[in-house]
Design a protein around this motif. Structure first.
Motif, PDB file in Angstrom:
ATOM      1  N   ARG A  47      -7.590   0.181 -22.824  1.00 23.57           N
ATOM      2  CA  ARG A  47      -6.549   0.035 -23.733  1.00 23.57           C
ATOM      3  C   ARG A  47      -5.922   1.677 -23.831  1.00 23.57           C
ATOM      4  O   ARG A  47      -4.818   1.737 -24.129  1.00 23.57           O
ATOM      5  N   LYS A  48      -6.781   2.625 -23.707  1.00 25.06           N
ATOM      6  CA  LYS A  48      -6.488   4.248 -24.211  1.00 25.06           C
ATOM      7  C   LYS A  48      -5.944   4.703 -22.810  1.00 25.06           C
ATOM      8  O   LYS A  48      -5.203   5.864 -22.927  1.00 25.06           O
ATOM      9  N   GLN A  49      -6.045   3.838 -21.459  1.00 23.41           N
ATOM     10  CA  GLN A  49      -5.906   4.478 -20.440  1.00 23.41           C
ATOM     11  C   GLN A  49      -6.403   5.704 -20.052  1.00 23.41           C
ATOM     12  O   GLN A  49      -5.953   6.732 -19.496  1.00 23.41           O
ATOM     13  N   LYS A  50      -7.857   5.822 -20.365  1.00 24.76           N
ATOM     14  CA  LYS A  50      -8.578   7.155 -20.299  1.00 24.76           C
ATOM     15  C   LYS A  50      -8.837   7.485 -18.979  1.00 24.76           C
ATOM     16  O   LYS A  50      -8.947   8.462 -18.290  1.00 24.76           O
ATOM     17  N   SER A  51      -9.564   6.359 -18.162  1.00 28.77           N
ATOM     18  CA  SER A  51     -10.052   6.777 -16.857  1.00 28.77           C
ATOM     19  C   SER A  51      -9.039   6.185 -15.839  1.00 28.77           C
ATOM     20  O   SER A  51      -8.883   5.020 -15.814  1.00 28.77           O
ATOM     21  N   ARG A  52      -9.153   6.812 -14.458  1.00 34.74           N
ATOM     22  CA  ARG A  52      -8.425   6.416 -13.482  1.00 34.74           C
ATOM     23  C   ARG A  52      -9.141   5.269 -13.064  1.00 34.74           C
ATOM     24  O   ARG A  52     -10.229   5.070 -12.690  1.00 34.74           O
ATOM     25  N   GLY A  53      -8.510   4.342 -12.132  1.00 30.34           N
ATOM     26  CA  GLY A  53      -9.030   3.257 -11.556  1.00 30.34           C
ATOM     27  C   GLY A  53      -9.353   2.050 -12.235  1.00 30.34           C
ATOM     28  O   GLY A  53      -9.438   0.964 -11.791  1.00 30.34           O
ATOM     29  N   ARG A  54      -8.714   2.150 -13.659  1.00 27.55           N
ATOM     30  CA  ARG A  54      -8.765   0.796 -14.532  1.00 27.55           C
ATOM     31  C   ARG A  54      -7.419   0.029 -14.212  1.00 27.55           C
ATOM     32  O   ARG A  54      -6.494   0.782 -13.861  1.00 27.55           O
ATOM     33  N   PRO A  55      -7.559  -1.168 -14.249  1.00 25.42           N
ATOM     34  CA  PRO A  55      -6.066  -1.913 -13.969  1.00 25.42           C
ATOM     35  C   PRO A  55      -5.253  -1.615 -15.021  1.00 25.42           C
ATOM     36  O   PRO A  55      -5.414  -1.218 -16.162  1.00 25.42           O
ATOM     37  N   GLY A  56      -3.776  -1.985 -14.678  1.00 27.35           N
ATOM     38  CA  GLY A  56      -2.625  -1.614 -15.629  1.00 27.35           C
ATOM     39  C   GLY A  56      -2.899  -2.559 -16.978  1.00 27.35           C
ATOM     40  O   GLY A  56      -3.453  -3.791 -16.838  1.00 27.35           O
ATOM     41  N   LEU A  57      -2.126  -2.104 -17.847  1.00 21.41           N
ATOM     42  CA  LEU A  57      -2.000  -2.966 -19.254  1.00 21.41           C
ATOM     43  C   LEU A  57      -0.705  -3.616 -19.168  1.00 21.41           C
ATOM     44  O   LEU A  57       0.385  -3.323 -18.667  1.00 21.41           O
ATOM     45  N   VAL A  58      -0.647  -4.955 -19.858  1.00 22.91           N
ATOM     46  CA  VAL A  58       0.491  -5.605 -19.703  1.00 22.91           C
ATOM     47  C   VAL A  58       1.496  -4.981 -20.681  1.00 22.91           C
ATOM     48  O   VAL A  58       1.162  -4.616 -21.801  1.00 22.91           O
ATOM     49  N   LYS A  59       2.859  -4.757 -20.245  1.00 21.41           N
ATOM     50  CA  LYS A  59       3.713  -3.973 -20.871  1.00 21.41           C
ATOM     51  C   LYS A  59       4.983  -4.809 -20.850  1.00 21.41           C
ATOM     52  O   LYS A  59       5.198  -5.246 -19.800  1.00 21.41           O
ATOM     53  N   VAL A  60       5.809  -4.330 -21.667  1.00 20.35           N
ATOM     54  CA  VAL A  60       7.456  -4.843 -21.483  1.00 20.35           C
ATOM     55  C   VAL A  60       8.183  -4.298 -20.251  1.00 20.35           C
ATOM     56  O   VAL A  60       8.826  -5.143 -19.593  1.00 20.35           O
ATOM     57  N   GLY A  61       7.949  -3.118 -19.967  1.00 18.50           N
ATOM     58  CA  GLY A  61       8.335  -2.774 -18.614  1.00 18.50           C
ATOM     59  C   GLY A  61       8.313  -3.355 -17.327  1.00 18.50           C
ATOM     60  O   GLY A  61       9.163  -3.184 -16.525  1.00 18.50           O
ATOM     61  N   TYR A  62       7.303  -4.388 -17.272  1.00 18.37           N
ATOM     62  CA  TYR A  62       6.704  -4.934 -16.134  1.00 18.37           C
ATOM     63  C   TYR A  62       7.589  -6.299 -16.033  1.00 18.37           C
ATOM     64  O   TYR A  62       7.417  -7.163 -15.216  1.00 18.37           O
ATOM     65  N   GLY A  63       8.483  -6.777 -17.241  1.00 23.25           N
ATOM     66  CA  GLY A  63       9.234  -7.945 -17.013  1.00 23.25           C
ATOM     67  C   GLY A  63      10.184  -8.153 -15.874  1.00 23.25           C
ATOM     68  O   GLY A  63      10.570  -7.163 -15.132  1.00 23.25           O
ATOM     69  N   GLY A  64      10.420  -9.461 -15.762  1.00 23.08           N
ATOM     70  CA  GLY A  64      11.343  -9.519 -14.401  1.00 23.08           C
ATOM     71  C   GLY A  64      12.739  -9.455 -14.845  1.00 23.08           C
ATOM     72  O   GLY A  64      13.014  -9.182 -16.065  1.00 23.08           O
ATOM     73  N   PRO A  65      13.745  -9.562 -13.936  1.00 21.86           N
ATOM     74  CA  PRO A  65      14.946  -9.517 -14.267  1.00 21.86           C
ATOM     75  C   PRO A  65      15.665 -10.578 -15.124  1.00 21.86           C
ATOM     76  O   PRO A  65      15.311 -11.742 -15.250  1.00 21.86           O
ATOM     77  N   LYS A  66      16.354 -10.116 -16.071  1.00 23.56           N
ATOM     78  CA  LYS A  66      16.804 -10.699 -17.201  1.00 23.56           C
ATOM     79  C   LYS A  66      17.648 -12.055 -16.618  1.00 23.56           C
ATOM     80  O   LYS A  66      17.454 -13.058 -17.156  1.00 23.56           O
ATOM     81  N   ASP A  67      18.509 -11.717 -15.676  1.00 26.70           N
ATOM     82  CA  ASP A  67      19.285 -12.862 -15.375  1.00 26.70           C
ATOM     83  C   ASP A  67      18.423 -14.377 -14.453  1.00 26.70           C
ATOM     84  O   ASP A  67      18.966 -15.301 -14.210  1.00 26.70           O
TER      85      ASP A  67
END
Length: 134
Positions: A47-67
């Motif tokens: 959650r804190k993204q403290k250590s390298r090598g951890r999988p990413g967090l789900v965030k709004v920026g990963y969304g697909g194209p709006k259309d």
């Protein structure tokens, strides 16, 4: 030839650049499935993204194209239909039909016959069209 082919392809391109979102510590414990759960602990490393090598967090920026949102993989829009009047509001050239869960067999047959006549794409018919005509 699916409709909205370029939108579907764009969605696939964006999806290739996303990380695989897996549940924290699911690689460590057999009892945890890999389906995504948000890490909520106050000191959680992921959650804190403290250590390298951890999988990413789900965030709004990963969304697909709006259309391309809400499109079925066939390219048609996905619309829930509960009766024939719902079917009349749709366009068979761009709208697909998904019959509601609560629709019974009798009404389902009527809707399927009407949808086939109007050349709609049906995603979950569960009734053979041949059986309806006999």
């Amino acid at each position: 030839m699916p409709i909205n082919k370029e939108k579907i392809e764009k969605r696939q391109e964006v999806k290739q650049n996303k990380p695989d979102f897996v549940r924290p510590e699911s690689w460590r414990y057999v009892r945890l499935q890999t389906n995504w759960r948000k890490p909520k602990g106050i000191d959680h490393h992921q959650r804190k993204q403290k250590s390298r090598g951890r999988p990413g967090l789900v965030k709004v920026g990963y969304g697909g194209p709006k259309d391309a949102r809400g499109l079925h993989p066939s390219g048609f829009t996905d619309n829930l239909v509960y009766n024939i009047s719902d079917l009349e509001k749709l366009d068979p050239k761009k709208d697909g039909v998904r019959l509601g869960h609560g629709v019974g067999t009798k009404k389902r047959k009527e809707i399927v016959v009407k949808a086939v006549e109007n050349k709609f794409k049906i995603f979950n018919a569960r009734v053979s069209v041949i059986a309806n005509k006999s």
